[in-house]
Design an enzyme around this catalytic site. Structure first.
Site, PDB file in Angstrom:
ATOM      1  N   LYS A  22       0.840  -1.210   0.000  1.00  0.00           N
ATOM      2  CA  LYS A  22       0.000   0.000   0.000  1.00  0.00           C
ATOM      3  C   LYS A  22       0.870   1.254   0.000  1.00  0.00           C
ATOM      4  CE  LYS A  22      -1.780   1.591   4.016  1.00  0.00           C
ATOM      5  NZ  LYS A  22      -1.443   3.013   4.245  1.00  0.00           N
ATOM      6  N   ASN A  23       1.826   1.326   0.931  1.00  0.00           N
ATOM      7  CA  ASN A  23       2.590   2.565   1.077  1.00  0.00           C
ATOM      8  C   ASN A  23       3.519   2.819  -0.098  1.00  0.00           C
ATOM      9  OD1 ASN A  23       1.277   3.071   3.429  1.00  0.00           O
ATOM     10  ND2 ASN A  23       2.980   2.554   4.783  1.00  0.00           N
ATOM     11  N   ARG A  94      -3.516  10.986   4.718  1.00  0.00           N
ATOM     12  CA  ARG A  94      -2.344  11.846   4.791  1.00  0.00           C
ATOM     13  C   ARG A  94      -1.434  11.703   3.566  1.00  0.00           C
ATOM     14  NH1 ARG A  94       1.204  14.706   8.073  1.00  0.00           N
ATOM     15  NH2 ARG A  94       3.361  14.192   7.626  1.00  0.00           N
ATOM     16  N   CYS A 118      -5.025  13.542  12.846  1.00  0.00           N
ATOM     17  CA  CYS A 118      -4.930  12.128  12.519  1.00  0.00           C
ATOM     18  C   CYS A 118      -4.952  11.363  13.827  1.00  0.00           C
ATOM     19  CB  CYS A 118      -3.630  11.875  11.774  1.00  0.00           C
ATOM     20  SG  CYS A 118      -3.242  10.143  11.630  1.00  0.00           S
ATOM     21  N   ARG A 123       1.383  14.668  13.285  1.00  0.00           N
ATOM     22  CA  ARG A 123       1.868  14.505  11.917  1.00  0.00           C
ATOM     23  C   ARG A 123       1.924  15.809  11.114  1.00  0.00           C
ATOM     24  NH1 ARG A 123      -0.600   8.917   9.622  1.00  0.00           N
ATOM     25  NH2 ARG A 123       1.500   8.396   9.085  1.00  0.00           N
ATOM     26  N   PRO A 124       2.800  16.702  11.506  1.00  0.00           N
ATOM     27  CA  PRO A 124       2.914  17.970  10.775  1.00  0.00           C
ATOM     28  C   PRO A 124       3.595  17.801   9.412  1.00  0.00           C
ATOM     29  CG  PRO A 124       4.534  17.862  12.550  1.00  0.00           C
ATOM     30  CD  PRO A 124       3.732  16.604  12.626  1.00  0.00           C
ATOM     31  N   MET A 125       3.752  18.921   8.690  1.00  0.00           N
ATOM     32  CA  MET A 125       4.310  18.889   7.330  1.00  0.00           C
ATOM     33  C   MET A 125       5.634  19.642   7.240  1.00  0.00           C
ATOM     34  SD  MET A 125       2.540  17.350   4.911  1.00  0.00           S
ATOM     35  CE  MET A 125       2.897  18.256   3.392  1.00  0.00           C
ATOM     36  N   ASP A 126       6.192  20.067   8.392  1.00  0.00           N
ATOM     37  CA  ASP A 126       7.367  20.949   8.337  1.00  0.00           C
ATOM     38  C   ASP A 126       8.559  20.347   7.593  1.00  0.00           C
ATOM     39  OD1 ASP A 126       7.350  19.194  10.654  1.00  0.00           O
ATOM     40  OD2 ASP A 126       9.217  20.152  11.258  1.00  0.00           O
ATOM     41  N   ASP A 308       4.500   0.408  12.104  1.00  0.00           N
ATOM     42  CA  ASP A 308       3.258  -0.159  11.549  1.00  0.00           C
ATOM     43  C   ASP A 308       3.051  -1.627  11.929  1.00  0.00           C
ATOM     44  OD1 ASP A 308       2.658   2.264  10.456  1.00  0.00           O
ATOM     45  OD2 ASP A 308       3.154   1.731   8.391  1.00  0.00           O
ATOM     46  N   ILE A 330       8.191   6.583  16.920  1.00  0.00           N
ATOM     47  CA  ILE A 330       7.881   7.305  15.673  1.00  0.00           C
ATOM     48  C   ILE A 330       6.654   8.206  15.835  1.00  0.00           C
ATOM     49  CG2 ILE A 330       7.447   7.081  13.176  1.00  0.00           C
ATOM     50  CD1 ILE A 330      10.146   5.907  13.996  1.00  0.00           C
ATOM     51  N   ARG A 400      -8.795   0.044   4.587  1.00  0.00           N
ATOM     52  CA  ARG A 400      -7.828   0.976   3.996  1.00  0.00           C
ATOM     53  C   ARG A 400      -6.527   0.256   3.657  1.00  0.00           C
ATOM     54  NH1 ARG A 400      -6.194   5.405   7.716  1.00  0.00           N
ATOM     55  NH2 ARG A 400      -4.761   5.563   5.976  1.00  0.00           N
TER      56      ARG A 400
END
Ligand code: UD1
Length: 423
Positions: A22-23, A94, A118, A123-126, A308, A330, A400
């Site tokens: 999936k990933n 995400r 989430c 889970r930021p985007m920096d 995961d 993580i 999912r």
């Protein structure tokens, strides 16, 4: 909302085919935005997250067609592309943020919604923003959207990430394929899904070296071509099904599995007393008698133990002999499966990023609720080993990331069925 009913009924034996990752697929699909020519992915998993990425790409103007019931996906980005990824789709997943790098590289601008909250942490985007800014992008946050643009295209640069983020590595590498000059990413993530993305980009004509190591070097080219690429095996689905005989007893062969994808995980299974061997077709796992032994687990970026697989490993350790400590490094807030496992009789104490699990001889079936993708499958694993019936509700999380889970487990003798919601 559907739920899943599981009746624990002893040892499970059989063969389980493992799907494409999936990933990996979620990173490979946006790579189509980098080329006018078609990209075909084979061995794609049939999952709701892949359908969400399909919808997102279609909303950007990509033509997407699926063959063989979704196992083969062909995408073509030859027409006019819309640079805006809307909140309505991005909020569902995400990984939608993986269109940012490719859109910027191809169009010179992009408007991508922030993913929002989430279940498993902030889970930021920096790290993504810093990485793309290093390539010359100007990125502003307005009304919940990242507005990104370049003056005269992206330019190669040397950049070191503060943390080896998987998604930011993918965004940087994809964007750098079409940047002017050489780019070097330091402290890059080394996950097999990144190696798979680079292999695909190379088939498309990209010039990249160092995937699977902390330093990736990308020589920008002016255009990428079409390609056909097989998606790598899903190491998380693989690890999950390897736990079936570990938890319930019996022997299961996971087709398509390779130890190199799950090395750190296999070391923990070995320490717990589970037998793991590579066969010509995959990986065979067996547990014939006795309880598993307690082991301590720390989640880390690849090649460490994957976050995961933490929830699923916890399900196993709930019935181990002794006390295990699991440390989540993580994601914050990734022990939401613990209270659900406790409803089944597990003894778990959570303190911040640590969970202490004291093994009990037997779990008992109970009504439980799936809180996220990996948590939901951990409850199913626990239910396979529990006495009596377990009903796992809110299984849309499961859909999912796991295709045909009932079919794959029934084939090994599990008593499992989906209860469809009315209406
Ligand atoms: C990917 C996987 C996910 C897996 C995770 C870690 C996909 C689609 N998803 O997610 O299943 O659990 O890797 O192996 O491939 N972070 C920041 N700022 C950022 C980006 C990330 O602080 O800009 C933090 C996150 O909050 C998290 C950590 O870094 O705590 C790891 O995130 P990252 O490696 O980026 O994970 P994803 O790519 O989102």
């Amino acid at each position: 909302m559907d739920s899943i009913l599981v009746k624990g009924n002893g040892a499970l034996n059989g063969v389980i085919p493992i799907a494409g990752a999936k990933n990996a697929c979620l990173a490979l699909m946006p790579a189509t935005l980098l080329s006018e020519e078609p990209l075909t992915l084979t061995n794609a998993p049939r999952l709701s997250d892949i359908r969400t990425m399909t919808q997102l790409l279609q909303s950007l103007g990509v033509e997407v067609s699926a063959l063989q019931d979704g196992k083969v996906i062909t995408m073509s980005s030859h027409g006019t592309l819309d640079p805006r990824a809307d909140y309505d789709i991005v909020r569902k997943m995400r990984a939608s943020n993986l269109v940012l790098g490719p859109l910027l590289a191809r169009l010179g601008h992009a408007v991508v919604s922030l993913p929002g909250g989430c279940a498993i942490g902030a889970r930021p985007m920096d790290i993504h923003i810093d990485a793309l800014t290093a390539l010359g992008a100007e990125i502003e946050l307005k009304d919940g959207y990242l507005h990104a643009k370049t003056q005269g295209g992206l330019k190669g640069a040397v950049h070191e990430m503060r943390f080896a983020s998987v998604g930011a590595t993918e965004n940087f590498v994809m964007a750098a394929t079409l940047a002017k000059g050489t780019s070097v990413l330091k402290n890059a993530a080394r996950e097999p899904e990144i190696v798979d993305l680079v292999r695909c980009l190379r088939r498309m004509g990209a010039e990249i070296e160092g995937e699977g190591t902390p330093t990736i070097t990308i020589e920008g080219v002016t255009a990428l071509r079409g390609a056909t690429h097989p998606v790598v095996t899903d190491r998380i689905e693989l690890g999950t099904y390897m736990l079936v005989p570990a938890i319930a007893g019996g022997e299961v062969e996971c087709l398509g599995g390779r130890i190199e994808l799950v090395g750190a995980f296999c070391e923990k299974l070995d320490a717990a007393g589970i037998s793991v061997s590579e066969t010509e077709r995959g990986i065979k796992v067996s547990r014939q008698n006795g309880r598993v032994k307690a082991v301590d687990v720390v989640t880390e970026p690849f090649p460490g133990f994957p976050t995961d697989l933490q929830a699923q490993m916890m399900a196993l350790l709930c019935t181990a002999e002794g006390t295990s400590v699991l440390e989540e490094k993580i994601f914050e807030n990734r022990f939401m499966h613990a209270p659900e496992l406790m409803r089944m009789g597990a003894r778990i104490e959570v303190h911040g990023g640590h969970a202490t699990v004291t093994g009990v001889e037997r779990l008992r079936g109970a009504p439980v609720m799936a809180t996220d993708l990996r948590a939901s499958v951990s409850l199913i694993l626990a239910a396979l080993a529990a006495e009596g019936e377990t009903v796992v509700s809110r299984v849309y999380h499961l859909d999912r990331g796991y295709e045909r889970v009932e079919e794959k487990l029934s084939a090994c003798g599990a008593k499992i069925e989906r209860i469809r919601a009315a209406g």
